[in-house]
Design a protein around this motif. Structure first.
Motif, mmCIF file in Angstrom:
data_model
loop_
_atom_site.group_PDB
_atom_site.id
_atom_site.type_symbol
_atom_site.label_atom_id
_atom_site.label_comp_id
_atom_site.label_asym_id
_atom_site.label_seq_id
_atom_site.Cartn_x
_atom_site.Cartn_y
_atom_site.Cartn_z
ATOM 1 N N UNK A 77 53.265 44.732 18.641
ATOM 2 C CA UNK A 77 52.936 43.456 19.280
ATOM 3 C C UNK A 77 51.651 42.880 18.683
ATOM 4 N N UNK A 78 50.673 43.738 18.421
ATOM 5 C CA UNK A 78 49.402 43.266 17.853
ATOM 6 C C UNK A 78 49.611 42.770 16.420
ATOM 7 N N UNK A 79 50.416 43.499 15.654
ATOM 8 C CA UNK A 79 50.686 43.075 14.277
ATOM 9 C C UNK A 79 51.440 41.746 14.259
ATOM 10 N N UNK A 80 52.392 41.595 15.175
ATOM 11 C CA UNK A 80 53.172 40.350 15.272
ATOM 12 C C UNK A 80 52.248 39.181 15.607
ATOM 13 N N UNK A 81 51.361 39.382 16.570
ATOM 14 C CA UNK A 81 50.431 38.314 16.960
ATOM 15 C C UNK A 81 49.503 37.946 15.805
ATOM 16 N N UNK A 82 49.078 38.956 15.038
ATOM 17 C CA UNK A 82 48.182 38.681 13.906
ATOM 18 C C UNK A 82 48.874 37.806 12.874
ATOM 19 N N UNK A 83 50.157 38.045 12.659
ATOM 20 C CA UNK A 83 50.906 37.234 11.695
ATOM 21 C C UNK A 83 51.135 35.815 12.234
ATOM 22 N N UNK A 84 51.601 35.728 13.469
ATOM 23 C CA UNK A 84 51.900 34.415 14.062
ATOM 24 C C UNK A 84 50.631 33.555 14.151
ATOM 25 N N UNK A 85 49.498 34.194 14.380
ATOM 26 C CA UNK A 85 48.240 33.438 14.520
ATOM 27 C C UNK A 85 47.862 32.714 13.235
ATOM 28 N N UNK A 86 48.459 33.095 12.114
ATOM 29 C CA UNK A 86 48.150 32.443 10.838
ATOM 30 C C UNK A 86 48.978 31.187 10.604
#
Length: 228
Positions: free
Chosen positions: A197-206
């Motif tokens: 979930x954290x990795x997904x959020x880091x990608x989407x935040x870009x």
């Protein structure tokens, strides 16, 4: 494919990719410093087009690109001698079986690349999407556990789903940007679900829409503070 032709074809493919879609790199985190090519990295990106791999490779600096292996689907890129030649001979791709029949072998092969100090490009959604970022498969988590020294760097591929989406036989020229984020910081005792979930959020935040939304919210917040 004749080995002597591979560097020429590689140069031509990357040049054509830049001509068609720009493949401009935007380092939202700090760009890797000179001499950082020895650090193993997992560039994990959203997947929307057959051009994703070429675009990310074209955006990387030459010293990082030389030590980077895209992870590509064996059922597609191994489907003909030409595709295999392009993937393996020109792009140094690691072809993997997506059927789930050889999961341990796939993980071992990816681990071996990282343990040599080289890098991978991974698409953790597992398949191409329509522009939204689907939930991640667990491979990224397991690799992070096997090779904790590897940097996990999110890469948001902007606009490429409009260039060559599913079902489109030829690309449409548009400007696309590869947004490289800061590496994920390790979190002690973090479980698989929380990590993904954290990795997904880091990608989407870009994604530009998220960045603009965040900037707008920050601006509104600052404005209210000033008024008060």
């Amino acid at each position: 494919m004749i080995p002597l032709l591979q560097p020429v074809l590689r140069h031509g493919l990357l040049g054509l990719t830049r001509l068609l879609v720009g493949a401009r790199a935007s380092w939202e985190g700090d760009a890797p410093p000179a001499g950082a090519a020895d650090v193993p990295r997992i560039y994990f990106a959203n997947h929307t087009s057959h051009l994703d791999t070429l675009a990310v490779m074209a955006a990387l600096p030459a010293d990082l690109r030389a030590r980077t292996h895209p992870v590509a689907a064996l059922d597609y890129w191994g489907g003909s001698a030409l595709r295999r030649g392009v993937a393996v001979g020109c792009l140094n791709a690691l072809l993997v079986d997506r059927t789930g029949k050889a999961t341990a072998d796939v993980m071992d092969a990816m681990t071996a690349v990282l343990e040599r100090g080289e890098s991978l490009i991974l698409f953790p959604e597992g398949t191409r999407g329509d522009g939204t970022v689907a939930p991640f498969k667990s491979g990224l988590y397991h690799l992070s556990q096997r090779v904790p020294a590897a940097e996990l760097m999110p890469v948001f591929i902007e606009n490429l789903h409009r260039v060559m989406p599913k079902g489109m036989p030829l690309p449409v020229p548009l400007i696309c940007t590869m947004r490289f984020g800061a590496p994920l910081e390790p979190v002690e005792s973090e479980g698989k679900a929380a990590f993904l979930e954290r990795a997904h959020k880091a990608l989407v935040s870009l994604s530009p829409s998220k960045s603009q939304s965040s900037s707008h919210s920050t601006s509104q917040s600052s404005g209210q503070g000033t008024v008060q």
